[in-house]
Design a protein around this motif. Structure first.
Motif, mmCIF file in Angstrom:
data_model
loop_
_atom_site.group_PDB
_atom_site.id
_atom_site.type_symbol
_atom_site.label_atom_id
_atom_site.label_comp_id
_atom_site.label_asym_id
_atom_site.label_seq_id
_atom_site.Cartn_x
_atom_site.Cartn_y
_atom_site.Cartn_z
ATOM 1 N N GLY A 265 -53.425 48.450 -36.682
ATOM 2 C CA GLY A 265 -54.514 47.509 -36.523
ATOM 3 C C GLY A 265 -54.700 47.012 -35.102
ATOM 4 N N HIS A 266 -55.073 45.739 -34.985
ATOM 5 C CA HIS A 266 -55.526 45.144 -33.726
ATOM 6 C C HIS A 266 -54.417 45.087 -32.681
ATOM 7 N N PHE A 267 -53.280 44.497 -33.035
ATOM 8 C CA PHE A 267 -52.151 44.389 -32.117
ATOM 9 C C PHE A 267 -51.283 45.647 -32.240
ATOM 10 N N ALA A 268 -51.844 46.752 -31.799
ATOM 11 C CA ALA A 268 -51.225 48.057 -32.017
ATOM 12 C C ALA A 268 -49.838 48.165 -31.396
ATOM 13 N N LEU A 269 -49.617 47.511 -30.252
ATOM 14 C CA LEU A 269 -48.314 47.602 -29.596
ATOM 15 C C LEU A 269 -47.194 47.025 -30.449
ATOM 16 N N GLU A 270 -47.507 46.034 -31.267
ATOM 17 C CA GLU A 270 -46.470 45.436 -32.110
ATOM 18 C C GLU A 270 -45.940 46.439 -33.129
ATOM 19 N N ASP A 271 -46.756 47.418 -33.461
ATOM 20 C CA ASP A 271 -46.453 48.357 -34.535
ATOM 21 C C ASP A 271 -46.110 49.746 -34.011
ATOM 22 N N LYS A 272 -46.855 50.223 -33.032
ATOM 23 C CA LYS A 272 -46.784 51.630 -32.636
ATOM 24 C C LYS A 272 -46.351 51.818 -31.182
ATOM 25 N N ALA A 273 -45.583 50.897 -30.642
ATOM 26 C CA ALA A 273 -45.142 51.053 -29.257
ATOM 27 C C ALA A 273 -44.360 52.346 -29.064
ATOM 28 N N ASP A 274 -43.613 52.761 -30.083
ATOM 29 C CA ASP A 274 -42.819 53.987 -29.958
ATOM 30 C C ASP A 274 -43.695 55.217 -29.776
ATOM 31 N N GLU A 275 -44.916 55.175 -30.302
ATOM 32 C CA GLU A 275 -45.856 56.279 -30.122
ATOM 33 C C GLU A 275 -46.721 56.092 -28.879
ATOM 34 N N MET A 276 -47.051 54.863 -28.559
ATOM 35 C CA MET A 276 -48.001 54.587 -27.475
ATOM 36 C C MET A 276 -47.376 54.673 -26.089
ATOM 37 N N ILE A 277 -46.151 54.213 -25.953
ATOM 38 C CA ILE A 277 -45.538 54.167 -24.627
ATOM 39 C C ILE A 277 -45.382 55.558 -24.007
ATOM 40 N N PRO A 278 -44.937 56.577 -24.741
ATOM 41 C CA PRO A 278 -44.881 57.902 -24.108
ATOM 42 C C PRO A 278 -46.246 58.397 -23.634
ATOM 43 N N VAL A 279 -47.306 58.085 -24.375
ATOM 44 C CA VAL A 279 -48.647 58.484 -23.974
ATOM 45 C C VAL A 279 -49.037 57.769 -22.681
ATOM 46 N N MET A 280 -48.726 56.472 -22.602
ATOM 47 C CA MET A 280 -49.018 55.698 -21.390
ATOM 48 C C MET A 280 -48.251 56.228 -20.185
ATOM 49 N N ARG A 281 -46.980 56.482 -20.371
ATOM 50 C CA ARG A 281 -46.160 56.942 -19.249
ATOM 51 C C ARG A 281 -46.660 58.293 -18.734
ATOM 52 N N ASP A 282 -47.043 59.158 -19.635
ATOM 53 C CA ASP A 282 -47.578 60.454 -19.225
ATOM 54 C C ASP A 282 -48.871 60.275 -18.433
ATOM 55 N N PHE A 283 -49.770 59.420 -18.952
ATOM 56 C CA PHE A 283 -51.048 59.166 -18.275
ATOM 57 C C PHE A 283 -50.824 58.577 -16.887
ATOM 58 N N LEU A 284 -49.969 57.567 -16.790
ATOM 59 C CA LEU A 284 -49.738 56.911 -15.504
ATOM 60 C C LEU A 284 -49.066 57.859 -14.513
ATOM 61 N N ALA A 285 -48.154 58.682 -14.981
ATOM 62 C CA ALA A 285 -47.471 59.623 -14.089
ATOM 63 C C ALA A 285 -48.460 60.605 -13.467
ATOM 64 N N ARG A 286 -49.507 60.966 -14.216
ATOM 65 C CA ARG A 286 -50.495 61.909 -13.711
ATOM 66 C C ARG A 286 -51.573 61.264 -12.838
ATOM 67 N N ASN A 287 -51.696 59.954 -12.926
ATOM 68 C CA ASN A 287 -52.826 59.306 -12.257
ATOM 69 C C ASN A 287 -52.462 58.252 -11.213
ATOM 70 N N LEU A 288 -51.223 57.783 -11.205
ATOM 71 C CA LEU A 288 -50.810 56.790 -10.203
ATOM 72 C C LEU A 288 -49.753 57.396 -9.298
ATOM 73 N N THR A 289 -49.925 57.219 -8.017
ATOM 74 C CA THR A 289 -48.943 57.664 -7.051
ATOM 75 C C THR A 289 -48.639 56.527 -6.093
ATOM 76 N N ARG A 290 -47.535 56.621 -5.440
ATOM 77 C CA ARG A 290 -47.156 55.564 -4.497
ATOM 78 C C ARG A 290 -48.079 55.574 -3.289
#
Length: 290
Positions: A265-290
């Motif tokens: 539902g709405h507060f997805a991180l409370e429930d699905k952080a285990d699924e969402m965090i790897p997706v975020m880390r992959d996205f940020l690794a490809r798009n943010l650089t020092r």
């Protein structure tokens, strides 16, 4: 691996004490986390250390929320325009010149206003159940639209149940498949601040001002089309507040955005952080650089 330390700080911004959580090396790419209603940076307590090994993470409490100051409405303009100004000023005081934005619920119009003011500073967007399209607003919003049309006492009072413990619990549990995955401390923490003297009237003022964000939707869309920030759209697809069509709508203006739905539902991180965090880390690794 050593868990990054999260620091809990307060800084004076435009005469207000603004609380924020901070972690990570200060020379790392910055990720700013903007919370939703009725929460605070507390909603990112688990995400912050999950990103801070590679990023400088900053998560403020908006005025009237969490541990930031809650001045009387007579002393502060509780509006999304004011919220975005506070966030922008905070980042400038911290010397942050470029940043990715993670926006959720109230954090979305706040963050998009920050982006409108300084489009060159935004390196990427992560949008989690943060609406910017009429497509995402269904029947749930009918009482709110009535309130926007007439903010008299009857319509204002009709919004009060949403500020109750039942209303807060609903936001956390509606659309989840396994309630045991949701920490009750999350909604109890939020409710503690909602129940402060004077808080309800402030929150009703903020709900009334939310209509100014809908008026800015065309400007938000123009910003997305013109600047095309790398974007990751994460959505609890069972959210009754912001519907899945609101997530899909981003692809009209950001056709290269990455869209992921989660069975929650709405507060997805409370429930699905285990699924969402790897997706975020992959996205940020490809798009943010020092």
């Amino acid at each position: 691996m050593t868990r990054p330390v999260t620091y809990h700080r307060t800084i004076s911004v435009a005469g207000l004490n603004i609380f924020y959580r901070e972690a990570g090396q200060r020379d790392a790419p910055v990720v700013v986390l903007l919370h939703g209603f009725p929460s605070s940076s507390h909603m990112y307590r688990n995400l912050i250390p999950a990103l801070a090994d590679r990023y400088h993470v900053i998560a403020p409490d908006l005025p009237g929320f969490g541990l930031s100051d809650m001045p009387a409405s007579s002393d502060f303009d509780y509006s999304f325009a004011a919220f975005s100004n506070v966030v922008g000023s905070l980042l400038e005081q911290l010397g942050v010149e470029r940043y990715a934005l993670y926006v959720m619920d109230y954090g979305a119009p706040t963050g998009f206003r920050v982006a409108l003011a300084h489009p060159d500073r935004v390196t990427a967007l992560i949008v989690q159940n943060g609406n910017a399209y009429e497509d995402g607003m269904g029947d749930f919003w009918a009482p709110t639209r009535t309130y926007w049309a007439d903010n008299g006492p009857v319509n204002r009072d009709a919004m009060r149940p949403f500020l109750s413990l039942d209303g807060t619990r609903f936001q956390y549990l509606a659309g989840t498949q396994d309630e045991a995955r949701i920490d009750p401390a999350a909604w109890l923490y939020d409710q503690h601040f909602l129940d402060r003297p004077g808080s309800a009237e402030i929150q009703l003022d903020i709900i009334y001002d939310y209509q100014t964000n809908i008026a800015l939707y065309p400007a938000f869309h123009a910003y997305l089309r013109e600047h095309r920030p790398p974007a990751l759209i994460l959505w609890g697809e069972n959210d009754p507040i912001f519907l899945p069509d609101g997530a899909r709508a981003f692809l009209r203006d950001l056709p290269d955005a990455e869209l992921h739905f989660f069975d929650t539902g709405h507060f997805a991180l409370e429930d699905k952080a285990d699924e969402m965090i790897p997706v975020m880390r992959d996205f940020l690794a490809r798009n943010l650089t020092r």
